[in-house]
Design an enzyme around this catalytic site. Structure first.
Site, PDB file in Angstrom:
ATOM      1  N   HIS A 118       1.370 -27.425  20.028  1.00  0.00           N
ATOM      2  CA  HIS A 118      -0.006 -27.165  20.224  1.00  0.00           C
ATOM      3  C   HIS A 118      -0.751 -27.142  18.922  1.00  0.00           C
ATOM      4  O   HIS A 118      -0.083 -26.522  17.949  1.00  0.00           O
ATOM      5  CB  HIS A 118      -0.060 -25.663  20.734  1.00  0.00           C
ATOM      6  CG  HIS A 118       0.697 -25.336  22.198  1.00  0.00           C
ATOM      7  ND1 HIS A 118       1.980 -25.026  22.063  1.00  0.00           N
ATOM      8  CD2 HIS A 118       0.165 -25.369  23.539  1.00  0.00           C
ATOM      9  CE1 HIS A 118       2.453 -24.792  23.553  1.00  0.00           C
ATOM     10  NE2 HIS A 118       1.256 -25.038  24.384  1.00  0.00           N
ATOM     11  N   ASP A 324       8.828 -16.664  34.277  1.00  0.00           N
ATOM     12  CA  ASP A 324       8.874 -17.921  33.360  1.00  0.00           C
ATOM     13  C   ASP A 324       9.721 -17.719  32.104  1.00  0.00           C
ATOM     14  O   ASP A 324       9.280 -16.980  31.383  1.00  0.00           O
ATOM     15  CB  ASP A 324       7.401 -18.492  32.918  1.00  0.00           C
ATOM     16  CG  ASP A 324       7.289 -19.784  32.343  1.00  0.00           C
ATOM     17  OD1 ASP A 324       8.469 -20.420  32.459  1.00  0.00           O
ATOM     18  OD2 ASP A 324       6.463 -20.206  31.939  1.00  0.00           O
ATOM     19  N   ASP A 326      11.813 -20.055  30.635  1.00  0.00           N
ATOM     20  CA  ASP A 326      11.905 -21.199  29.464  1.00  0.00           C
ATOM     21  C   ASP A 326      13.275 -21.187  29.200  1.00  0.00           C
ATOM     22  O   ASP A 326      13.407 -21.297  27.851  1.00  0.00           O
ATOM     23  CB  ASP A 326      10.938 -21.077  28.483  1.00  0.00           C
ATOM     24  CG  ASP A 326       9.531 -21.487  28.852  1.00  0.00           C
ATOM     25  OD1 ASP A 326       9.303 -22.289  29.738  1.00  0.00           O
ATOM     26  OD2 ASP A 326       8.399 -20.923  28.691  1.00  0.00           O
TER      27      ASP A 326
HETATM   28  C1  XUL Z   1       3.608 -22.800  29.491  1.00  0.00           C
HETATM   29  C2  XUL Z   1       4.160 -24.020  29.286  1.00  0.00           C
HETATM   30  C3  XUL Z   1       3.361 -24.670  27.945  1.00  0.00           C
HETATM   31  C4  XUL Z   1       2.782 -26.008  28.270  1.00  0.00           C
HETATM   32  C5  XUL Z   1       2.098 -26.656  26.909  1.00  0.00           C
HETATM   33  O1  XUL Z   1       4.320 -22.043  30.677  1.00  0.00           O
HETATM   34  O2  XUL Z   1       4.938 -24.957  29.829  1.00  0.00           O
HETATM   35  O3  XUL Z   1       4.046 -24.405  26.740  1.00  0.00           O
HETATM   36  O4  XUL Z   1       4.064 -26.909  28.154  1.00  0.00           O
HETATM   37  O5  XUL Z   1       1.032 -25.862  26.842  1.00  0.00           O
END
Ligand code: XUL
Ligand code: CO
Length: 453
Positions: A118, A324, A326
Site C-alpha cells: 500500500h 478477518d 489473515d
Molecule cells: C484487507 C485486505 C487488504 C487488501 C489490500 O482485508 O485484504 O489488505 O488486500 O488493501
C-alpha cells in the site's frame, strides 16, 4: 563540509550492508528434510517443470509488505507484541528506508519473485499531500534500486483509502465529494508510482466503501459515485500508459457492516451494471470469501468461471471465529482446489499468489516470518501437484461431464442455443412424462478428490 559528507557516506554504506536476518541464508529445496526442519522447502522446487511450466511460473508467489513488514501483532484487543530489529520507533523516512532494505533481504533469501504494498506502508504520510508524495518518491527511488538489484518485481500496488480519518465515510463512496476528490488525487499518485515500478497489477480494496446504517445512506448515489471514481481511474491509467491489470478485491464485511464489494458475484454485477467489466478483473482473498458465508474456494471458482479471476490473496481465516484473521494458508485440500481452478484457466499471470497473511501475534521471532511463508509456499506446491494429477487423469472431469450429458444434444442443446420454446418443452414433457431421478453422487466425488490428497 567535506567531513560531514564523508560521514554521511559512511552511514549510508553501513545501512546498505546491514544484514537484518543473520543466521538465515537462502532457503533451499530438500525433499528429504525431517519434520522439524521448517526452514527448507520440501515441495516447492522453483524450477521444476509441471505441465510445461515451472512451479515458479504457476505459483507467482508474492510477499505483502503491510503484514510482514508493518505488522506488529496488534489486534482489536491487544497492543503490539512484535518488535523488529530494523524499527527505531519512529515513522521517519530513514526508518522507512531501513525497513525496505530489510524486506528485500527477506525476499532474496526466501526466493519469492514478487512483492505488494500500500502507498502508506511504504512511506510516512506528511502534513500535506505534496509532502506525502515527496516522501513516497524517496521510497520509490529506493524500491526501484532494490528491485533492479534483486530482480524482485512488483505484483501490485494499492492505495490505502481506509486508514486515515478523512475516509471514515468512504473514499470512492463518501457522502462528501471533497473526500472522493482526495482519494482520486491519492490514486493518481498511486498509478504513477505503480507505473514507475513496473507493477503488473493495481488493486482496489474498498475498506470503507460500504454502509453502517441505511438511514443515513443513499446506496444508489454511493454506487453511482463509485463508478464515476473508477471511470476517472481508467481515464488516467490510459493517459499515462499504465500497462498493469486493474483488480477489485471483494470483502463482505469489516470494517463496515456491509461492504459494497461483498463478494465476486456482487463485484461482477456492479462492473456489468456500470459498463466497466472490460477494465477490471478480481483479486480474490479466500479469507474474505468465507466472511461472505461461502466455502473457501467459492469466489475463486465463480470469478474464474466468468473469466474474471485476476489474482489471489493467498490466505485463510478461522470461520469458527468469524473475523478477518489473515492466516497463512496451510490446508492442502483448499490449496488443491485453488490450483485446480488456476490450472483450468491456464494460469494466473499477470496476477499471482500474494500472501496477504500475517504471523500470529504470538509468533514473535524473525524465523517465524520465514517459516510461515515457506510452509504456505510448500502447501501451494502440494496443491499444484495434486491438482495436476486430478486434471491429467481426468477422472473427476469425466464424472462431472457425465452429470451434464443431457445438455449436449437434443432438447438440452436446443435450450442452450435458444431454439427451444416453452411450448416445445411442454410437448416433450407431455410425451415423455416426469424426468427420472438421478443421483448427485456427492460422496463419490468427495472420495475421488480425497484420493489425490
Ligand atoms: C484487507 C485486505 C487488504 C487488501 C489490500 O482485508 O485484504 O489488505 O488486500 O488493501
Ligand atoms: Co487482501
Amino acid at each position: 563540509m567535506a567531513q560531514a559528507s564523508t560521514k554521511r557516506q559512511k552511514t549510508s554504506n553501513a545501512a546498505r550492508d546491514q544484514e537484518f536476518f543473520p543466521g538465515i541464508g537462502e532457503i533451499e529445496y530438500n525433499p528429504d528434510a525431517n519434520a522439524s526442519e521448517t526452514l527448507v522447502f520440501r515441495h516447492y522446487d522453483a524450477h521444476q517443470e509441471i505441465l510445461g511450466r515451472t512451479m515458479e511460473d504457476w505459483l507467482r508467489f508474492s510477499v505483502c509488505y503491510w503484514h510482514s513488514f508493518r505488522g506488529e501483532g496488534t489486534d482489536p484487543f491487544g497492543a503490539a507484541t512484535i518488535k523488529r530489529p530494523w524499527e527505531d520507533g519512529t515513522n521517519s523516512v530513514e526508518n522507512a528506508k531501513r525497513r525496505l532494505r530489510a524486506a528485500f533481504e527477506f525476499f532474496s533469501k526466501l526466493g519469492n519473485k514478487y512483492w505488494t504494498f500500500h502507498d502508506r506502508d511504504l512511506a510516512p504520510e506528511g502534513d500535506t499531500l505534496a509532502e506525502t508524495n515527496a516522501n513516497l518518491d524517496e521510497l520509490v527511488d529506493l524500491a526501484a534500486e532494490l528491485q533492479r538489484k534483486t530482480g524482485v518485481k512488483l505484483l501490485w500496488a494499492t492505495c490505502n483509502l481506509f486508514n486515515h480519518p478523512r475516509y471514515m465515510h468512504g473514499a470512492g463512496t463518501s457522502c462528501d465529494a471533497h473526500v472522493t476528490a482526495y482519494a482520486c488525487a491519492q490514486v493518481k499518485k498511486g498509478l504513477e508510482i505503480a507505473t514507475r515500478l513496473g507493477a503488473e497489477n493495481f488493486v482496489f480494496w474498498g475498506g470503507r466503501e460500504g454502509y453502517n446504517s441505511l438511514l443515513n445512506t443513499d446506496v444508489k448515489a454511493d454506487l453511482d459515485h463509485f463508478a464515476a471514481f473508477y471511470r476517472m481511474v481508467i481515464g488516467y491509467k490510459e493517459k499515462i500508459g499504465f500497462k498493469g491489470q486493474l483488480l477489485i478485491e471483494p470483502k463482505a464485511k469489516e470494517p463496515t457492516r456491509h461492504q459494497y464489494d461483498y463478494d465476486a458475484q456482487t463485484v461482477m454485477a456492479f462492473l456489468h451494471q456500470y459498463g466497466l467489466t472490460q477494465h477490471f478483473k478480481l483479486n480474490i482473498e479466500p479469507n474474505h470469501t468465507m466472511l461472505a458465508g461461502h466455502p473457501y474456494e467459492h469466489d475463486v471458482v465463480f470469478s474464474s468461471a466468468y473469466g474474471m479471476l485476476g489474482s489471489i490473496d493467498a490466505n485463510t481465516g478461522s470461520p469458527d471465529l468469524g473475523w478477518d484473521t489473515d492466516q497463512f494458508p496451510m490446508d492442502i485440500r483448499n490449496c488443491t482446489m485453488i490450483m485446480k481452478t488456476v490450472i483450468e484457466q491456464g494460469g494466473l499471470a499477470p496476477g499471482g499468489l500474494n500472501f496477504d497473511a500475517k504471523v500470529r501475534r504470538e509468533s514473535t521471532e524473525l524465523r517465524d516470518l520465514f517459516i510461515s511463508h515457506i510452509a504456505a509456499m510448500d502447501t501451494f506446491a502440494r496443491g499444484l501437484k495434486n491438482a495436476t494429477k486430478i486434471i491429467s487423469e481426468g477422472i473427476l472431469r469425466k464424472s462431472l461431464n457425465a452429470r451434464y450429458v443431457s445438455w449436449n444434444s437434443g432438447l438440452g442443446a436446443r435450450m442452450v442455443s435458444g431454439e427451444a420454446t416453452l411450448e416445445e418443452c411442454e410437448k416433450v414433457i407431455m410425451e415423455r412424462g416426469d424426468p427420472k431421478p438421478t443421483s448427485g453422487h456427492q460422496e463419490h466425488f468427495e472420495a475421488m478428490f480425497n484420493h489425490y490428497m
